[in-house]
Write a protein that holds these residues in place. Structure first.
Motif, PDB file in Angstrom:
ATOM      1  N   PRO A  34       0.813  -1.222   0.000  1.00  0.00           N
ATOM      2  CA  PRO A  34       0.000   0.000   0.000  1.00  0.00           C
ATOM      3  C   PRO A  34       0.845   1.270   0.000  1.00  0.00           C
ATOM      4  N   ALA A  35       1.966   1.292   0.705  1.00  0.00           N
ATOM      5  CA  ALA A  35       2.813   2.485   0.726  1.00  0.00           C
ATOM      6  C   ALA A  35       3.387   2.745  -0.664  1.00  0.00           C
ATOM      7  N   GLU A  36       3.832   1.702  -1.361  1.00  0.00           N
ATOM      8  CA  GLU A  36       4.378   1.876  -2.701  1.00  0.00           C
ATOM      9  C   GLU A  36       3.312   2.386  -3.657  1.00  0.00           C
ATOM     10  N   ALA A  37       2.103   1.877  -3.533  1.00  0.00           N
ATOM     11  CA  ALA A  37       1.020   2.320  -4.407  1.00  0.00           C
ATOM     12  C   ALA A  37       0.727   3.801  -4.171  1.00  0.00           C
ATOM     13  N   SER A  38       0.723   4.232  -2.922  1.00  0.00           N
ATOM     14  CA  SER A  38       0.436   5.642  -2.652  1.00  0.00           C
ATOM     15  C   SER A  38       1.565   6.532  -3.168  1.00  0.00           C
ATOM     16  N   ASP A  39       2.819   6.049  -3.079  1.00  0.00           N
ATOM     17  CA  ASP A  39       3.937   6.811  -3.636  1.00  0.00           C
ATOM     18  C   ASP A  39       3.785   6.952  -5.142  1.00  0.00           C
ATOM     19  N   THR A  40       3.406   5.868  -5.793  1.00  0.00           N
ATOM     20  CA  THR A  40       3.220   5.895  -7.239  1.00  0.00           C
ATOM     21  C   THR A  40       2.097   6.852  -7.617  1.00  0.00           C
ATOM     22  N   ALA A  76       1.077   9.441  -5.918  1.00  0.00           N
ATOM     23  CA  ALA A  76       1.533  10.808  -5.664  1.00  0.00           C
ATOM     24  C   ALA A  76       2.449  11.290  -6.793  1.00  0.00           C
ATOM     25  N   MET A  77       3.314  10.407  -7.247  1.00  0.00           N
ATOM     26  CA  MET A  77       4.205  10.787  -8.350  1.00  0.00           C
ATOM     27  C   MET A  77       3.406  11.009  -9.633  1.00  0.00           C
ATOM     28  N   GLN A  78       2.395  10.203  -9.867  1.00  0.00           N
ATOM     29  CA  GLN A  78       1.566  10.371 -11.060  1.00  0.00           C
ATOM     30  C   GLN A  78       0.811  11.696 -11.009  1.00  0.00           C
ATOM     31  N   ARG A  79       0.278  12.036  -9.819  1.00  0.00           N
ATOM     32  CA  ARG A  79      -0.422  13.321  -9.674  1.00  0.00           C
ATOM     33  C   ARG A  79       0.527  14.480  -9.948  1.00  0.00           C
ATOM     34  N   LYS A  80       1.765  14.403  -9.431  1.00  0.00           N
ATOM     35  CA  LYS A  80       2.752  15.462  -9.644  1.00  0.00           C
ATOM     36  C   LYS A  80       3.112  15.558 -11.128  1.00  0.00           C
ATOM     37  N   ALA A  81       3.275  14.414 -11.784  1.00  0.00           N
ATOM     38  CA  ALA A  81       3.590  14.414 -13.221  1.00  0.00           C
ATOM     39  C   ALA A  81       2.454  15.045 -14.016  1.00  0.00           C
ATOM     40  N   ASP A  82       1.218  14.721 -13.674  1.00  0.00           N
ATOM     41  CA  ASP A  82       0.070  15.312 -14.364  1.00  0.00           C
ATOM     42  C   ASP A  82       0.015  16.820 -14.142  1.00  0.00           C
ATOM     43  N   GLU A  83       0.335  17.236 -12.921  1.00  0.00           N
ATOM     44  CA  GLU A  83       0.327  18.666 -12.598  1.00  0.00           C
ATOM     45  C   GLU A  83       1.391  19.414 -13.419  1.00  0.00           C
TER      46      GLU A  83
END
Length: 155
Positions: free
Chosen positions: A111-117, A119-126
């Motif tokens: 679950p921690a790895e999924a949330s990191d992924t 978060a990174m996807q949201r930042k990339a989209d931003e």
């Protein structure tokens, strides 16, 4: 990512006049008409790169948008934080009983790895959205410049 400043052998702190001078000097040096003996299409390729760099940097609005992207590309990314050790167990550690399977360690961390992924996807989209907006602003500025140039030529 193409570093247009490197193509012109200039820096972002150079004035527009310095960029123009560097562009014209390089163009004279590498233009295919000046280098008929050059092997292959080298002169044409360099000239095309110079023209692309000049078009990206000649207008203040485009240069400003390019500088934002240039600084983002040239700034080193922060090093990722080291992984945190797992919290100490709240109860005694017992030997596993026979016949029972142990839960795998990586299942606990999933679950921690999924949330990191995520978060990174949201930042990339931003960042993608921000880059797209900069591109649209630059295109609008170019359209304004070109229309004013066309109006000036009609007068």
């Amino acid at each position: 990512f193409v570093d247009h400043y490197a193509v012109l052998e200039c820096s972002p702190s150079d004035t527009p006049e310095q960029l123009k001078k560097a562009y014209h000097e390089k163009l004279r040096q590498f233009h295919p008409d000046k280098r008929p003996w050059s092997a292959g299409d080298y002169g044409q390729q360099v000239t095309q790169s110079l023209n692309e760099a000049w078009e990206a940097l000649r207008f203040p609005a485009l240069r400003e948008a390019y500088d934002v992207i240039w600084h983002r590309e040239k700034t080193p990314a922060p090093a990722p934080a080291p992984p945190q050790p797992p919290p100490p167990p709240d109860r005694e550690v017992r030997e596993p009983q026979r016949g029972r399977s142990r839960r795998r360690h990586d299942e606990h961390d999933a679950p921690a790895e999924a949330s990191d992924t995520e978060a990174m996807q949201r930042k990339a989209d931003e960042l993608k959205g921000e880059g797209n907006q900069l591109y649209r602003n630059a295109q609008a500025a170019m359209a304004t410049v070109r229309s004013s140039e066309a109006a000036d030529s009609l007068e």
